[in-house]
Design a protein around this motif. Structure first.
Motif, PDB file in Angstrom:
ATOM      1  N   ASP A  94       0.815  -1.219   0.000  1.00 63.49           N
ATOM      2  CA  ASP A  94       0.000   0.000   0.000  1.00 63.49           C
ATOM      3  C   ASP A  94       0.848   1.268   0.000  1.00 63.49           C
ATOM      4  O   ASP A  94       0.329   2.360  -0.268  1.00 63.49           O
ATOM      5  CB  ASP A  94      -0.926   0.021   1.220  1.00 63.49           C
ATOM      6  CG  ASP A  94      -2.085  -0.943   1.087  1.00 63.49           C
ATOM      7  OD1 ASP A  94      -2.321  -1.449  -0.022  1.00 63.49           O
ATOM      8  OD2 ASP A  94      -2.756  -1.208   2.110  1.00 63.49           O
ATOM      9  N   THR A  95       2.133   1.139   0.299  1.00 62.86           N
ATOM     10  CA  THR A  95       3.035   2.291   0.271  1.00 62.86           C
ATOM     11  C   THR A  95       3.422   2.664  -1.160  1.00 62.86           C
ATOM     12  O   THR A  95       3.794   3.807  -1.423  1.00 62.86           O
ATOM     13  CB  THR A  95       4.314   1.969   1.076  1.00 62.86           C
ATOM     14  OG1 THR A  95       3.956   1.485   2.361  1.00 62.86           O
ATOM     15  CG2 THR A  95       5.187   3.196   1.238  1.00 62.86           C
ATOM     16  N   LEU A  96       3.313   1.718  -2.091  1.00 63.92           N
ATOM     17  CA  LEU A  96       3.827   1.909  -3.441  1.00 63.92           C
ATOM     18  C   LEU A  96       2.838   2.683  -4.307  1.00 63.92           C
ATOM     19  O   LEU A  96       1.624   2.623  -4.111  1.00 63.92           O
ATOM     20  CB  LEU A  96       4.129   0.557  -4.083  1.00 63.92           C
ATOM     21  CG  LEU A  96       5.042  -0.384  -3.289  1.00 63.92           C
ATOM     22  CD1 LEU A  96       5.291  -1.659  -4.084  1.00 63.92           C
ATOM     23  CD2 LEU A  96       6.358   0.294  -2.917  1.00 63.92           C
ATOM     24  N   THR A  97       3.385   3.373  -5.310  1.00 52.85           N
ATOM     25  CA  THR A  97       2.568   4.085  -6.282  1.00 52.85           C
ATOM     26  C   THR A  97       3.301   4.085  -7.618  1.00 52.85           C
ATOM     27  O   THR A  97       4.451   3.634  -7.720  1.00 52.85           O
ATOM     28  CB  THR A  97       2.263   5.521  -5.788  1.00 52.85           C
ATOM     29  OG1 THR A  97       1.232   6.094  -6.585  1.00 52.85           O
ATOM     30  CG2 THR A  97       3.498   6.412  -5.842  1.00 52.85           C
ATOM     31  N   GLY A  98       2.630   4.564  -8.667  1.00 52.49           N
ATOM     32  CA  GLY A  98       3.198   4.519 -10.001  1.00 52.49           C
ATOM     33  C   GLY A  98       4.307   5.531 -10.212  1.00 52.49           C
ATOM     34  O   GLY A  98       4.404   6.549  -9.525  1.00 52.49           O
ATOM     35  N   ALA A  99       5.110   5.272 -11.224  1.00 56.06           N
ATOM     36  CA  ALA A  99       6.301   6.082 -11.483  1.00 56.06           C
ATOM     37  C   ALA A  99       5.981   7.521 -11.853  1.00 56.06           C
ATOM     38  O   ALA A  99       6.837   8.398 -11.696  1.00 56.06           O
ATOM     39  CB  ALA A  99       7.135   5.438 -12.591  1.00 56.06           C
ATOM     40  N   PHE A 100       4.774   7.774 -12.344  1.00 59.64           N
ATOM     41  CA  PHE A 100       4.413   9.126 -12.764  1.00 59.64           C
ATOM     42  C   PHE A 100       3.201   9.667 -12.014  1.00 59.64           C
ATOM     43  O   PHE A 100       2.640  10.693 -12.392  1.00 59.64           O
ATOM     44  CB  PHE A 100       4.164   9.159 -14.280  1.00 59.64           C
ATOM     45  CG  PHE A 100       5.311   8.599 -15.079  1.00 59.64           C
ATOM     46  CD1 PHE A 100       6.587   9.130 -14.981  1.00 59.64           C
ATOM     47  CD2 PHE A 100       5.124   7.516 -15.923  1.00 59.64           C
ATOM     48  CE1 PHE A 100       7.647   8.613 -15.704  1.00 59.64           C
ATOM     49  CE2 PHE A 100       6.178   6.988 -16.657  1.00 59.64           C
ATOM     50  CZ  PHE A 100       7.439   7.536 -16.544  1.00 59.64           C
ATOM     51  N   ASP A 101       2.803   8.982 -10.952  1.00 57.79           N
ATOM     52  CA  ASP A 101       1.648   9.426 -10.176  1.00 57.79           C
ATOM     53  C   ASP A 101       1.996  10.644  -9.326  1.00 57.79           C
ATOM     54  O   ASP A 101       3.162  10.827  -8.914  1.00 57.79           O
ATOM     55  CB  ASP A 101       1.179   8.317  -9.231  1.00 57.79           C
ATOM     56  CG  ASP A 101       0.560   7.141  -9.961  1.00 57.79           C
ATOM     57  OD1 ASP A 101       0.318   7.260 -11.179  1.00 57.79           O
ATOM     58  OD2 ASP A 101       0.339   6.103  -9.317  1.00 57.79           O
ATOM     59  N   ASP A 102       1.000  11.466  -9.044  1.00 56.14           N
ATOM     60  CA  ASP A 102       1.180  12.515  -8.042  1.00 56.14           C
ATOM     61  C   ASP A 102       1.389  11.871  -6.674  1.00 56.14           C
ATOM     62  O   ASP A 102       0.851  10.788  -6.383  1.00 56.14           O
ATOM     63  CB  ASP A 102      -0.052  13.420  -7.974  1.00 56.14           C
ATOM     64  CG  ASP A 102      -0.193  14.330  -9.184  1.00 56.14           C
ATOM     65  OD1 ASP A 102       0.781  14.450  -9.958  1.00 56.14           O
ATOM     66  OD2 ASP A 102      -1.289  14.906  -9.349  1.00 56.14           O
ATOM     67  N   ILE A 103       2.166  12.553  -5.824  1.00 52.74           N
ATOM     68  CA  ILE A 103       2.381  12.116  -4.444  1.00 52.74           C
ATOM     69  C   ILE A 103       1.820  13.181  -3.517  1.00 52.74           C
ATOM     70  O   ILE A 103       2.210  14.350  -3.601  1.00 52.74           O
ATOM     71  CB  ILE A 103       3.879  11.900  -4.152  1.00 52.74           C
ATOM     72  CG1 ILE A 103       4.432  10.776  -5.034  1.00 52.74           C
ATOM     73  CG2 ILE A 103       4.106  11.591  -2.672  1.00 52.74           C
ATOM     74  CD1 ILE A 103       5.928  10.616  -4.945  1.00 52.74           C
TER      75      ILE A 103
END
Length: 271
Positions: A94-103
């Motif tokens: 759940d900590t991970l997100t996509g390479a181009f996603d907003d944070i």
């Protein structure tokens, strides 16, 4: 070979890059593809590279192991002694997100920081690996930005609470096989830029504990499974170690890049 996991409507697909197309490998994500033993491609769809929506390379790894204090210059800037053994902590899927996603910058912190990392992706199950087995278990490498919530990280001597914020850690966009980056202990430039300003720059040849050694070490403790990730640490240049300290406040574009593999490019947005 460049592999990725892309989002399509309400699902994801494992793909291989072929020029300006992404060829469907017949599995929902790269982790599932490796768990199946990297079978031959099934005849199927392909998708345009332009406009692709990249998920984390492995969206649901069974474990994400991270290594702290693995570049000499970073160890020095943080005021630490050279470790005799790898310093390990963990993240969750759940900590991970996509390479181009907003944070999203958490509202609870004013100490958000960047950390570019080379990541080892495990391709086959291994436990108590010797050197040969560890080499065989490495499917390839990807990029991570270990976004860190420093004030929460240093509330205690144990770092986890500053490292596991929801959807804070971009991984990807590609897994690149070792043959394309100079083998299993490559010397690749790693860098972070914030709004175009270089904050970190080093190369993976200066890692204290190289990828093969890390697979041996971690697999001694626990079984590594296909799709598991080992983040190998970050070099000097983090915001927390600067004088004065520099943190992400929202609105910045942060690029974490590894030579020959790619970059995570993320906009920091306020909660």
């Amino acid at each position: 070979m460049h592999l990725a996991t892309i989002r399509l409507d309400h699902s994801t697909r494992a793909v291989r890059r072929d020029g300006d197309r992404l060829v469907d490998l017949g599995y929902p994500d790269v982790g599932a593809y490796f768990a199946a033993g990297t079978p031959d491609e099934r005849a199927g769809a392909s998708y345009p590279l332009d406009g692709a929506d990249f998920a984390p390379v492995v969206p649901h790894p069974s474990k994400v192991i991270c290594v702290g204090h693995n570049y000499q210059n970073h160890i020095k800037e943080m005021g630490r002694e050279m470790p005799a053994y790898p310093t390990l902590f963990t993240k969750f899927a759940d900590t991970l997100t996509g390479a181009f996603d907003d944070i999203e910058k958490p509202a609870e912190t004013d100490a958000l920081d960047w950390e570019v990392e080379l990541v080892v992706v495990i391709g086959q199950e291994v436990r108590r690996a010797d050197e040969t087995q560890a080499k065989a278990a490495i499917a390839g490498f990807t990029v991570m930005n270990d976004i860190s919530v420093r004030d929460w990280q240093f509330r205690t001597v144990e770092w986890t609470q500053g490292k596991i914020w929801e959807a804070s850690t971009p991984v990807g966009p590609y897994l690149v096989t070792p043959d394309e980056v100079g083998g299993l202990a490559p010397a690749l430039e790693v860098s972070t830029t914030v709004d175009g300003q270089v904050m970190q720059r080093d190369d993976t040849g200066t890692l204290l504990f190289d990828p093969v050694m890390l697979v041996q070490y971690v697999s001694t403790i626990i079984t590594l499974r296909p799709g598991d990730l080992i983040a190998t640490g970050t070099p000097a240049g983090v915001g927390h170690a600067r004088d004065p300290k520099v943190y992400l406040v929202g609105g910045e574009e942060v690029t974490a890049a590894v030579e020959g593999i790619g970059a995570c490019v993320n906009r920091i947005v306020k909660a």
